[in-house]
Design an enzyme around this catalytic site. Sequence first.
Site, PDB file in Angstrom:
ATOM      1  N   HIS A   7       1.049  -1.392  -0.153  1.00  0.00           N
ATOM      2  CA  HIS A   7      -0.469  -0.355   0.438  1.00  0.00           C
ATOM      3  C   HIS A   7       0.647   1.361  -0.204  1.00  0.00           C
ATOM      4  O   HIS A   7       1.680   1.764   0.900  1.00  0.00           O
ATOM      5  CB  HIS A   7      -0.801  -0.218   1.513  1.00  0.00           C
ATOM      6  CG  HIS A   7      -2.185   1.198   0.978  1.00  0.00           C
ATOM      7  ND1 HIS A   7      -2.061   1.325   2.490  1.00  0.00           N
ATOM      8  CD2 HIS A   7      -3.052   2.010   0.708  1.00  0.00           C
ATOM      9  CE1 HIS A   7      -2.446   3.062   2.161  1.00  0.00           C
ATOM     10  NE2 HIS A   7      -2.877   2.430   0.981  1.00  0.00           N
ATOM     11  N   GLU A  34       0.321  -1.134  -4.926  1.00  0.00           N
ATOM     12  CA  GLU A  34      -0.868   0.031  -4.932  1.00  0.00           C
ATOM     13  C   GLU A  34      -0.471   1.468  -5.024  1.00  0.00           C
ATOM     14  O   GLU A  34       0.018   2.142  -3.991  1.00  0.00           O
ATOM     15  CB  GLU A  34      -1.835   0.339  -3.516  1.00  0.00           C
ATOM     16  CG  GLU A  34      -3.579   0.562  -3.886  1.00  0.00           C
ATOM     17  CD  GLU A  34      -3.309   1.664  -3.365  1.00  0.00           C
ATOM     18  OE1 GLU A  34      -4.307   2.419  -3.308  1.00  0.00           O
ATOM     19  OE2 GLU A  34      -2.170   2.427  -2.539  1.00  0.00           O
ATOM     20  N   ASP A  36      -1.300   6.371  -6.002  1.00  0.00           N
ATOM     21  CA  ASP A  36      -2.007   6.868  -6.069  1.00  0.00           C
ATOM     22  C   ASP A  36      -1.073   8.319  -7.460  1.00  0.00           C
ATOM     23  O   ASP A  36       0.051   8.067  -7.211  1.00  0.00           O
ATOM     24  CB  ASP A  36      -2.232   7.891  -4.779  1.00  0.00           C
ATOM     25  CG  ASP A  36      -3.334   6.905  -3.912  1.00  0.00           C
ATOM     26  OD1 ASP A  36      -4.123   6.521  -3.741  1.00  0.00           O
ATOM     27  OD2 ASP A  36      -1.884   6.203  -3.053  1.00  0.00           O
ATOM     28  N   HIS A  49      -0.973  10.817  -2.172  1.00  0.00           N
ATOM     29  CA  HIS A  49      -2.095  10.167  -2.192  1.00  0.00           C
ATOM     30  C   HIS A  49      -3.342  11.493  -1.505  1.00  0.00           C
ATOM     31  O   HIS A  49      -4.299  12.143  -2.698  1.00  0.00           O
ATOM     32  CB  HIS A  49      -2.097   9.677  -0.691  1.00  0.00           C
ATOM     33  CG  HIS A  49      -3.618   9.392   0.429  1.00  0.00           C
ATOM     34  ND1 HIS A  49      -4.387  10.143   0.418  1.00  0.00           N
ATOM     35  CD2 HIS A  49      -4.456   8.222  -0.145  1.00  0.00           C
ATOM     36  CE1 HIS A  49      -5.646   9.168   0.678  1.00  0.00           C
ATOM     37  NE2 HIS A  49      -5.293   8.242   0.337  1.00  0.00           N
ATOM     38  N   GLU A 109      -4.559   3.998  -8.591  1.00  0.00           N
ATOM     39  CA  GLU A 109      -5.701   4.231  -8.195  1.00  0.00           C
ATOM     40  C   GLU A 109      -5.937   6.030  -8.017  1.00  0.00           C
ATOM     41  O   GLU A 109      -5.178   7.213  -7.570  1.00  0.00           O
ATOM     42  CB  GLU A 109      -5.757   4.828  -6.566  1.00  0.00           C
ATOM     43  CG  GLU A 109      -6.603   5.064  -5.985  1.00  0.00           C
ATOM     44  CD  GLU A 109      -7.098   5.468  -4.507  1.00  0.00           C
ATOM     45  OE1 GLU A 109      -8.122   5.788  -3.574  1.00  0.00           O
ATOM     46  OE2 GLU A 109      -6.950   4.440  -3.344  1.00  0.00           O
TER      47      GLU A 109
END
Length: 244
Positions: A7, A34, A36, A49, A109
């Site tokens: 993450h 993962e 952003d 993020h 994301e």
Amino acid sequence: MSVILAHRGASKERPENTMAAFRRAEELNAFGLEMDVHLLPDGTMIVRHDDNLGRCENASGSIYSFSGTELQKIPVGKNHPGKFENETMPSFGDLLQWLQANRMYLNVEIKPGGFLSEVGERTVQALEQYRMKERCIISSFDHHILREIKQCHPDYKVGILYSQPNDDIVNYCLKYRFDAIHPYYKLISKSLVHACHQNGIAVNVWTVDEPDDIRRMIEWGVDAVISNDAAAARDILNSCGGNR
């Protein structure tokens, strides 16, 4: 078999969404990352993020008031003093270029905010440039972006992020041809995992850091455990008979 997605990279050990965190995830043998992405007014796709500065850096303001060049000069390691405190934000291109040297999977994301009308298409263009279609999935809390991507680029996998219960989630995915659900891990059950798999829908859960929770997700057969603690998640997966 479940896999581990780090993450924001190995964010327990390194500043989140930095190349140091991504490199550490590779060292820990995470299956993938993962991360952003935001699209800035100057066209830069920045890996980050929050849409405001402050949590990870000694700075303030909306990221959309900065250029990509300006943002990439701001250290983001405030919460990791010492060796990694001067780590900075990579561009999406920086990350994709680095991924060419390994086979890590990528969960991109797309963050709500900024230039939403363009960010989905720009994300796919970047992934195409670096030939990442076969080892990525695009997720977002903004499901409209994912619907547009699926309509224009049906070969790309997309996963819907959500944080509230949805009893009709399987039918919702089937209606819009979403490939995966990305729920907060406390929202799922073993029966939901089974129902999704019966309908060809993957289950990728976030953000799972406690050993008992990681173990339960693996035992229920989720496709990916998204965790800040990639090292612990890897060890638990190995103990459950996996290797990634």
